[in-house]
Scaffold this active site. Sequence first.
Site, PDB file in Angstrom:
ATOM      1  N   ILE B  74       2.438  -1.930  -7.518  1.00  0.00           N
ATOM      2  CA  ILE B  74       2.090  -3.346  -7.354  1.00  0.00           C
ATOM      3  C   ILE B  74       0.570  -3.471  -7.231  1.00  0.00           C
ATOM      4  O   ILE B  74      -0.041  -4.377  -7.809  1.00  0.00           O
ATOM      5  CB  ILE B  74       2.748  -3.943  -6.084  1.00  0.00           C
ATOM      6  N   LEU B  76      -0.933  -3.961  -4.321  1.00  0.00           N
ATOM      7  CA  LEU B  76      -1.233  -4.835  -3.185  1.00  0.00           C
ATOM      8  C   LEU B  76      -1.666  -6.242  -3.579  1.00  0.00           C
ATOM      9  O   LEU B  76      -2.568  -6.814  -2.967  1.00  0.00           O
ATOM     10  CB  LEU B  76      -2.281  -4.185  -2.277  1.00  0.00           C
ATOM     11  N   CYS B 133      -1.877   3.221   0.982  1.00  0.00           N
ATOM     12  CA  CYS B 133      -1.296   2.757  -0.272  1.00  0.00           C
ATOM     13  C   CYS B 133      -1.782   3.614  -1.436  1.00  0.00           C
ATOM     14  O   CYS B 133      -2.975   3.735  -1.660  1.00  0.00           O
ATOM     15  CB  CYS B 133      -1.636   1.304  -0.545  1.00  0.00           C
ATOM     16  N   GLY B 220      12.824   4.791  -1.586  1.00  0.00           N
ATOM     17  CA  GLY B 220      14.269   4.800  -1.741  1.00  0.00           C
ATOM     18  C   GLY B 220      14.908   6.077  -1.217  1.00  0.00           C
ATOM     19  O   GLY B 220      14.220   6.985  -0.746  1.00  0.00           O
ATOM     20  N   GLY B 246      11.581   5.243   5.076  1.00  0.00           N
ATOM     21  CA  GLY B 246      11.628   6.059   3.866  1.00  0.00           C
ATOM     22  C   GLY B 246      13.072   6.289   3.479  1.00  0.00           C
ATOM     23  O   GLY B 246      13.723   7.205   3.976  1.00  0.00           O
TER      24      GLY B 246
HETATM   25  C1  LIG Z   1       7.528  -2.724  -4.032  1.00  0.00           C
HETATM   26  C2  LIG Z   1       6.928  -2.083  -2.806  1.00  0.00           C
HETATM   27  C3  LIG Z   1       5.779  -2.625  -2.218  1.00  0.00           C
HETATM   28  C4  LIG Z   1       5.207  -2.051  -1.089  1.00  0.00           C
HETATM   29  N1  LIG Z   1       4.097  -2.626  -0.529  1.00  0.00           N
HETATM   30  C5  LIG Z   1       3.576  -2.120   0.628  1.00  0.00           C
HETATM   31  C6  LIG Z   1       2.485  -2.760   1.291  1.00  0.00           C
HETATM   32  O1  LIG Z   1       1.988  -3.811   0.875  1.00  0.00           O
HETATM   33  N2  LIG Z   1       1.993  -2.189   2.427  1.00  0.00           N
HETATM   34  C7  LIG Z   1       2.534  -1.036   2.955  1.00  0.00           C
HETATM   35  O2  LIG Z   1       2.054  -0.574   3.980  1.00  0.00           O
HETATM   36  N3  LIG Z   1       3.589  -0.430   2.351  1.00  0.00           N
HETATM   37  C8  LIG Z   1       4.118  -0.936   1.211  1.00  0.00           C
HETATM   38  N4  LIG Z   1       5.216  -0.324   0.621  1.00  0.00           N
HETATM   39  C9  LIG Z   1       5.806   0.882   1.232  1.00  0.00           C
HETATM   40  C10 LIG Z   1       7.017   0.530   2.095  1.00  0.00           C
HETATM   41  O3  LIG Z   1       6.662  -0.316   3.167  1.00  0.00           O
HETATM   42  C11 LIG Z   1       7.694   1.796   2.651  1.00  0.00           C
HETATM   43  O4  LIG Z   1       6.764   2.497   3.433  1.00  0.00           O
HETATM   44  C12 LIG Z   1       8.208   2.731   1.561  1.00  0.00           C
HETATM   45  O5  LIG Z   1       8.715   1.996   0.479  1.00  0.00           O
HETATM   46  C13 LIG Z   1       9.280   3.691   2.060  1.00  0.00           C
HETATM   47  O6  LIG Z   1      10.428   3.001   2.529  1.00  0.00           O
HETATM   48  P1  LIG Z   1      11.748   2.740   1.618  1.00  0.00           P
HETATM   49  O7  LIG Z   1      12.096   4.032   0.978  1.00  0.00           O
HETATM   50  O8  LIG Z   1      12.765   2.222   2.580  1.00  0.00           O
HETATM   51  O9  LIG Z   1      11.345   1.701   0.602  1.00  0.00           O
HETATM   52  C14 LIG Z   1       5.797  -0.891  -0.522  1.00  0.00           C
HETATM   53  C15 LIG Z   1       6.956  -0.358  -1.102  1.00  0.00           C
HETATM   54  C16 LIG Z   1       7.538  -0.936  -2.222  1.00  0.00           C
HETATM   55  C17 LIG Z   1       8.788  -0.340  -2.804  1.00  0.00           C
END
Ligand SMILES: Cc1cc2nc3c(=O)[nH]c(=O)nc-3n(C[C@H](O)[C@H](O)[C@H](O)COP(=O)(O)O)c2cc1C
Lengths: 263, 305
Positions: B74, B76, B133, B220, B246
């Site tokens: 993305i 940010l 990020c 994921g 995570g």
């Molecule tokens: C589409 C997307 C956008 C994300 N944007 C941010 C963000 O703006 N700031 C941040 O600290 N983490 C961001 N993350 C990371 C998530 O907050 C999280 O740390 C990471 O996806 C792991 O968790 P999950 O496996 O449950 O998704 C983003 C993740 C995804 C998939």
Amino acid sequence: MSVKERAYVLSQDMCAEGIFSLVLRVSFAGQVCPGQFVSLFTDDKSRLLPRPISVCGADADEGSIRLVYRVAGFGTEYFSRLQAEDAIEVMGPLGNGFPLELAEGKRVLLVGGGIGIPPMLSCAEALAYTAHEPVSVTCAAGYRSSDTYLLEELEAVSEVIVATDDGSLGTHGTVIDAVRENGVAADIIFACGPKPMLRAVKAFAAERGIPCFVSLEERMACGVGACLGCVAKTERPDPHSLVKNARVCADGPVFDAKEVDLT
Amino acid sequence: MSSEPRMEVEIAGVRFRNPVMTASGTFGSGMEYGRFIDLREIGAVTAKGVAIVPWEGNPAPRVAETASGMLNCIGLQNPGVETFLERDLPFLRESGTRVIVNVCGHEPDEYYGVVERLNGVPGIDMLEINVSCPNVKAGGLTLGTDPKMLEEITAGCRKRASQPVMIKLSPNVTDIRVMARACEAGGADAISLINTLMGMKIDTERQTFVLSNRTGGLSGPAIKPVAVRMVYEASRAVSIPVVGMGGIACAEDAVEFMLAGATAVAVGMANFVNPYVTIEIVEGIRNYLIRHHIDDVRELIGAVH
Ligand SMILES: Cc1cc2nc3c(=O)[nH]c(=O)nc-3n(C[C@H](O)[C@H](O)[C@H](O)COP(=O)(O)O)c2cc1C
Ligand SMILES: Cc1cc2nc3c(=O)[nH]c(=O)nc-3n(C[C@H](O)[C@H](O)[C@H](O)COP(=O)(O)OP(=O)(O)OC[C@H]3O[C@@H](n4cnc5c(N)ncnc54)[C@H](O)[C@@H]3O)c2cc1C
Ligand code: FES
């Protein structure tokens, strides 16, 4: 209001080689507008993201929606194997839909290319059955070959002109070639199809000064506007982030052609 | 034992109704999923990263499906802190949930600018500083992978914020414990981890990169074992609370992170698959506690060691 739910398959048919028509019983059939889409999920835990599919028709009385799609990969292949009484996870309705109210009393040109044709059928049907002022609807449908789909249904509700890539039916060439060849006059255009086609439609509309709305495709993750995964470049600041990157799933998928960069 | 187990957790003096939060960037500012669930029923909403000015992000395609996960670049995209305060925060306050604001920047001064702007603003319960990020070239990742820089930026944010400060760590480092300790030394009130793991996908038919940015962050279920290990290591290296995330997709996943040492958990990609998942996880944890005759969810924290 969108929901995610387990939906039952009412029927599934093959309409052409690799093109399927799937009818699902859903709770939200009465709320769906032409141009909106749903997210379909597979039950394979290694393929988690939704597959966005446009709504091709909705029957509020029966509580069903119809989706017409092309087998393009794992997910659509999985959907194509579903049979009556199977269940599938579906989320919808999603996105904004076509501004059909702008078509009241007008000469409407619908342009559908390939798997962009199904949402055009839902527009044509809605205009035929629910417009308050009489409308005249022409649908320009572009197929690869004479192996067509949804053609008779389009002909039942609109004037239809056809273009094929191989020249086996109608105009040999693009939908815009067919529109020019048939001298179609229009006051407003709605279009869905591959990007090069949309570019040509946008140019045609600009040349004639006709308002034009296009439905875009982009890779999606959430499908509801939360992840900013599915952006399209816009001419003006988008409503969410004010940076000219609109979310196709939530701010679209239908945009005023003048407002989006299709290059 | 009382019939209803206690679900409340506390981090740096902030009480959360339950330990289930949303992961930044996967939940917008709550509005979109607020149509599916009652936001009061989850522990907190962590908003998408906000910068001092609007950020455009990367071109599409920004997302790609991978085995049991996804990549994103993305970059940010966000409307900037002023629009966040005018439009998104009032919505979040109205919703009655706890609010964690995720902060991003290219360099320390940009972070400090946002933190100063958020300082003292009512309705913000905690700040999460995203130093991790993988999709922003200038800042982010390098900040979060150098312990000296990390300590400095932590101290800089801590000094400027009235709210508790949580630092969000990158998994793209050799030793997560070093990073966790640097945050603690800088005065962090908590740490959260993991952000996405750096990845890549190539379209073999077209022989091109799938994502516009070539690389993207992997999230994921695919990353969960890595995340659990890192939460375990980090939580044992410091005495400040850890928010674990995570790949969490169900209550058992959330419990696993808490057993590894997390005080609370955040749910990211799973929201895309099931918009009701956070509520289901809250309910599932409650059922787990009842099933195991545990009357306080905090008993799970770090219970496996
Ligand atoms: C589409 C997307 C956008 C994300 N944007 C941010 C963000 O703006 N700031 C941040 O600290 N983490 C961001 N993350 C990371 C998530 O907050 C999280 O740390 C990471 O996806 C792991 O968790 P999950 O496996 O449950 O998704 C983003 C993740 C995804 C998939
Ligand atoms: C708003 C919208 C409406 C759509 N309506 C229709 C329709 O009515 N009929 C139809 O046949 N197709 C439609 N598509 C395209 C359809 O979403 C893709 O063909 C489908 O996602 C392919 O999935 P797969 O698993 O078969 O392919 P795979 O290549 O295995 O999919 C892998 C991943 O890429 C994504 N993906 C692949 N192709 C596309 C694409 N063209 N657009 C967006 N994501 C893609 C998938 O969703 C999945 O996450 C629409 C796309 C969008 C964005
Ligand atoms: S797919 Fe998440 S914002 Fe469109």
